[in-house]
Scaffold this active site. Structure first.
Site, short mmCIF file in Angstrom:
data_model
loop_
_atom_site.label_atom_id
_atom_site.label_comp_id
_atom_site.label_asym_id
_atom_site.label_seq_id
_atom_site.Cartn_x
_atom_site.Cartn_y
_atom_site.Cartn_z
N CYS A 34 0.81 -1.22 0.00
CA CYS A 34 0.00 0.00 0.00
C CYS A 34 0.84 1.26 0.00
CB CYS A 34 -0.91 0.02 1.22
SG CYS A 34 0.04 -0.02 2.74
N ASP A 36 2.34 2.53 2.57
CA ASP A 36 2.36 3.17 3.88
C ASP A 36 3.70 2.97 4.57
OD1 ASP A 36 -0.18 3.94 3.45
OD2 ASP A 36 -1.12 2.45 4.74
N CYS A 59 -2.60 3.04 7.68
CA CYS A 59 -4.04 2.95 7.89
C CYS A 59 -4.35 2.64 9.35
CB CYS A 59 -4.61 1.86 7.00
SG CYS A 59 -4.06 0.24 7.53
N CYS A 103 -1.12 -5.18 6.73
CA CYS A 103 -0.84 -3.99 7.54
C CYS A 103 -0.09 -4.36 8.83
CB CYS A 103 -2.13 -3.28 7.92
SG CYS A 103 -3.25 -3.06 6.53
FE1 FES Z 1 -1.24 0.35 4.33
FE2 FES Z 1 -2.76 -0.82 6.07
S1 FES Z 1 -3.35 -0.21 4.11
S2 FES Z 1 -0.68 -0.36 6.26
#
Ligand code: FES
Length: 141
Positions: A34, A36, A59, A103
Site C-alpha cells: 500500500c 504506507d 491505515c 498492515c
Molecule cells: Fe497500508 Fe494498512 S493499508 S498499512
C-alpha cells in the site's frame, strides 16, 4: 469491514505514539502493498527494551497493530522482541480482516529494522541475530 473492539481501541487511542530523542535504534519500513510507512524508535538498556515509540503514515489497522506491538515489547528483552510475529500481534488484537493482514506486518518489520539499526550502531553484524527483515510477501495468517 468488521474490526474487533481491541483494534478499535488501539486505533482510537494508540499507545506509545511519538518519537524518542537519542533512540538506540530506529527502524523505518514501508509496506510494499500500500506504500504506507512506519517508523519505530527503541531505547535499549543492556538487553532490555526500556522504551518504544512509533509513528506511522499508515491505515487504522497499521496504527492498531503498531500500538499493540509496542505494548508487547516494552520492558521485554531483545530476544523476546525478536520472537514477535505479526500473527501474535493480530491474535492479541482478536484478529484483523483478511485484507488488512499485510498492515500488521509493518509493525513486525519496524521492530526488526530498529533492532538492526541498534546492532549496526554497536558495530555488530545484525543479520545473524535479527535475520532478514520479512516483507509483505511473507505475511502469514
Ligand atoms: Fe497500508 Fe494498512 S493499508 S498499512
Amino acid at each position: 469491514m468488521n474490526y474487533s473492539e481491541k483494534v478499535m481501541d488501539h486505533f482510537t487511542n494508540p499507545r506509545n505514539v511519538g518519537e524518542i530523542e537519542n533512540a538506540d535504534g530506529i527502524g523505518e519500513v514501508g509496506n510494499a502493498k500500500c506504500g504506507d510507512i512506519m517508523k519505530m524508535y527503541l531505547k535499549i538498556d543492556g538487553d532490555v527494551i526500556t522504551d518504544v515509540k512509533f509513528k506511522t503514515f499508515g491505515c487504522g489497522a497499521a496504527v492498531a497493530t503498531s500500538s499493540m506491538a509496542t505494548e508487547m515489547i516494552k520492558g521485554k528483552t531483545i530476544n523476546e522482541a525478536l520472537q514477535l510475529t505479526n500473527k501474535a500481534v493480530m491474535e492479541a488484537l482478536d484478529g484483523l480482516p483478511p485484507v488488512k493482514i499485510h498492515c500488521s506486518v509493518l509493525a513486525e518489520q519496524a521492530v526488526k529494522a530498529a533492532l538492526t539499526d541498534y546492532y549496526k550502531k554497536q558495530g555488530v553484524d545484525p543479520e545473524p541475530i535479527v535475520g532478514i527483515i520479512p516483507d509483505c510477501e511473507d505475511c502469514h495468517e
